[in-house]
Scaffold this motif. Structure first.
Motif, mmCIF file in Angstrom:
data_model
loop_
_atom_site.group_PDB
_atom_site.id
_atom_site.type_symbol
_atom_site.label_atom_id
_atom_site.label_comp_id
_atom_site.label_asym_id
_atom_site.label_seq_id
_atom_site.Cartn_x
_atom_site.Cartn_y
_atom_site.Cartn_z
ATOM 1 N N LEU A 1 -8.317 -4.062 -20.560
ATOM 2 C CA LEU A 1 -8.283 -4.199 -19.100
ATOM 3 C C LEU A 1 -8.718 -2.886 -18.468
ATOM 4 N N PHE A 2 -9.377 -2.993 -17.322
ATOM 5 C CA PHE A 2 -9.774 -1.794 -16.575
ATOM 6 C C PHE A 2 -9.337 -1.931 -15.125
ATOM 7 N N GLY A 3 -8.634 -0.906 -14.607
ATOM 8 C CA GLY A 3 -8.194 -0.906 -13.208
ATOM 9 C C GLY A 3 -8.908 0.195 -12.443
ATOM 10 N N PRO A 4 -9.768 -0.166 -11.473
ATOM 11 C CA PRO A 4 -10.488 0.859 -10.710
ATOM 12 C C PRO A 4 -9.549 1.621 -9.758
ATOM 13 N N ALA A 5 -9.732 2.945 -9.667
ATOM 14 C CA ALA A 5 -8.918 3.780 -8.766
ATOM 15 C C ALA A 5 -9.125 3.320 -7.327
ATOM 16 N N TYR A 6 -8.107 3.375 -6.458
ATOM 17 C CA TYR A 6 -6.747 3.766 -6.777
ATOM 18 C C TYR A 6 -5.851 2.528 -7.005
ATOM 19 N N LYS A 7 -6.092 1.472 -6.224
ATOM 20 C CA LYS A 7 -5.126 0.358 -6.276
ATOM 21 C C LYS A 7 -5.087 -0.311 -7.636
ATOM 22 N N GLY A 8 -6.187 -0.211 -8.383
ATOM 23 C CA GLY A 8 -6.228 -0.853 -9.695
ATOM 24 C C GLY A 8 -5.379 -0.148 -10.744
ATOM 25 N N ILE A 9 -4.927 1.089 -10.422
ATOM 26 C CA ILE A 9 -4.205 1.866 -11.441
ATOM 27 C C ILE A 9 -2.804 1.311 -11.715
ATOM 28 N N PRO A 10 -1.935 1.203 -10.692
ATOM 29 C CA PRO A 10 -0.629 0.587 -11.004
ATOM 30 C C PRO A 10 -0.791 -0.874 -11.419
ATOM 31 N N GLY B 1 3.718 -11.737 -25.241
ATOM 32 C CA GLY B 1 3.368 -11.503 -26.640
ATOM 33 C C GLY B 1 1.916 -11.097 -26.851
ATOM 34 N N HIS B 2 1.245 -10.657 -25.774
ATOM 35 C CA HIS B 2 -0.166 -10.316 -25.877
ATOM 36 C C HIS B 2 -0.323 -8.832 -25.518
ATOM 37 N N ASP B 3 -0.491 -7.986 -26.532
ATOM 38 C CA ASP B 3 -0.569 -6.542 -26.280
ATOM 39 C C ASP B 3 -2.018 -6.128 -26.060
ATOM 40 N N VAL B 4 -2.345 -5.731 -24.846
ATOM 41 C CA VAL B 4 -3.729 -5.380 -24.500
ATOM 42 C C VAL B 4 -3.776 -3.939 -24.013
ATOM 43 N N ALA B 5 -4.760 -3.192 -24.493
ATOM 44 C CA ALA B 5 -4.938 -1.802 -24.055
ATOM 45 C C ALA B 5 -5.485 -1.775 -22.632
ATOM 46 N N PHE B 6 -5.171 -0.687 -21.890
ATOM 47 C CA PHE B 6 -5.749 -0.576 -20.551
ATOM 48 C C PHE B 6 -6.279 0.823 -20.267
ATOM 49 N N THR B 7 -7.252 0.838 -19.364
ATOM 50 C CA THR B 7 -7.950 2.061 -18.967
ATOM 51 C C THR B 7 -8.070 2.040 -17.449
ATOM 52 N N TYR B 8 -8.076 3.220 -16.853
ATOM 53 C CA TYR B 8 -8.373 3.300 -15.413
ATOM 54 C C TYR B 8 -9.231 4.537 -15.192
ATOM 55 N N ASN B 9 -9.643 4.759 -13.953
ATOM 56 C CA ASN B 9 -10.528 5.913 -13.734
ATOM 57 C C ASN B 9 -10.009 6.812 -12.623
ATOM 58 N N ARG B 10 -10.558 8.006 -12.606
ATOM 59 C CA ARG B 10 -10.312 8.933 -11.496
ATOM 60 C C ARG B 10 -11.483 8.791 -10.547
ATOM 61 N N LYS B 11 -11.243 9.096 -9.265
ATOM 62 C CA LYS B 11 -12.386 9.105 -8.345
ATOM 63 C C LYS B 11 -13.184 10.398 -8.492
ATOM 64 N N GLU B 12 -12.488 11.500 -8.866
ATOM 65 C CA GLU B 12 -13.169 12.790 -9.045
ATOM 66 C C GLU B 12 -13.145 13.118 -10.528
ATOM 67 N N ALA B 13 -14.293 13.517 -11.081
ATOM 68 C CA ALA B 13 -14.309 13.872 -12.503
ATOM 69 C C ALA B 13 -13.482 15.137 -12.710
ATOM 70 N N LYS B 14 -12.735 15.180 -13.803
ATOM 71 C CA LYS B 14 -11.932 16.360 -14.120
ATOM 72 C C LYS B 14 -12.786 17.274 -14.989
ATOM 73 N N THR B 15 -12.804 18.571 -14.653
ATOM 74 C CA THR B 15 -13.703 19.469 -15.396
ATOM 75 C C THR B 15 -12.962 20.295 -16.430
ATOM 76 N N HIS B 16 -11.619 20.189 -16.467
ATOM 77 C CA HIS B 16 -10.857 20.949 -17.467
ATOM 78 C C HIS B 16 -10.063 19.959 -18.325
ATOM 79 N N GLY B 17 -9.265 20.510 -19.253
ATOM 80 C CA GLY B 17 -8.462 19.622 -20.105
ATOM 81 C C GLY B 17 -9.348 18.615 -20.817
#
Ligand code: OMP
Length: 216
Positions: free
Chosen positions: A71-80, A93-109
């Motif tokens: 599943l993918f949730g677009p920032a911001y409302k899609g995140i929670p 009983g269905h374990d699905v991985a999820f991903t979301y995005n930031r609106k600003e790319a992070k340049t560290h970490g």
């Protein structure tokens, strides 16, 4: 559409009503259209509310019978949203991985704009509302840029609005790109709900007028 889908739509609209998330008045949309109604998912902001919301999404997705692995949730409302829908699916009983995005790319970490699990191969986008389809098209581009395929688009409210080619954005996605599109509720459900639950005749007339002008 199965009858249970209409039940999920009515459950979702009752929830929107309980949290005052469905507003009637005059609202300028992102598309520039001036609408007599607006659905603000941000109003559903309590644990019990999110649980009901996620249950409506998860049940609708489960019944759509599509083949997906993340599943993918677009920032911001899609995140929670994506986190709670994944939790509701786990309850079934269905374990699905999820991903979301930031609106600003992070340049560290760890850097980048995607957060959470690495995207799967067949991704369902989980978002709140579709009007002109701009937000969903951005999410599709993000997923494709990461090399994954779109398995479906799952939306709480399809406003069923006409685009420049006369079709709704969800219909265009389904017809042009073969992407399954699933909405918990549509404008038709909003009107049906408003009639049964005693919304004023003037407001219903305003929504009908809007549908006649901009609807499919
Ligand atoms: P499109 O990008 O035009 O499809 O508009 C969808 C986005 O508009 C949603 O993700 C919301 O941010 C916002 N929106 C609502 O939240 N509720 C509405 O009833 C209508 C809109 C809108 O601006 O069209």
């Amino acid at each position: 559409m199965p009858d249970t889908a209409r039940d999920h739509a009515q459950d979702f609209l009752a929830l929107a009503d309980d949290y005052n998330a469905l507003k009637f008045g005059e609202f300028t949309l992102k598309s520039g259209r001036v609408s007599p109604y607006f659905f603000n998912m941000g109003e559903i902001a309590s644990g019990a509310g999110m649980k009901r919301l996620a249950a409506a999404y998860a049940a609708t997705l489960a019944e759509a019978g599509i083949d997906y692995d993340s599943l993918f949730g677009p920032a911001y409302k899609g995140i929670p949203l994506v986190a709670t829908v994944a939790t509701a699916l786990a309850d079934h009983g269905h374990d699905v991985a999820f991903t979301y995005n930031r609106k600003e790319a992070k340049t560290h970490g760890e850097g980048g704009t995607l957060v959470g699990a690495p995207l799967g191969t067949r991704v369902v986008i989980v978002d709140d509302v579709i009007t002109a389809g701009t937000a969903v098209r951005e999410a599709i581009a993000t997923i494709r840029a990461a090399g994954a395929e779109i398995a479906g688009v799952l939306i709480a409210l399809d406003r069923q609005e006409r685009g420049s080619d006369g079709r709704s954005p969800l219909a265009a996605l389904a017809e042009d790109e073969g992407i399954p599109t699933i909405a918990v509720a549509t404008l038709a459900d909003v009107i049906a709900y408003a009639r049964v639950n005693g919304l004023g005749a003037e407001q219903i007339e305003a929504i009908e007028g809007y549908r006649a002008r901009y609807g499919v």
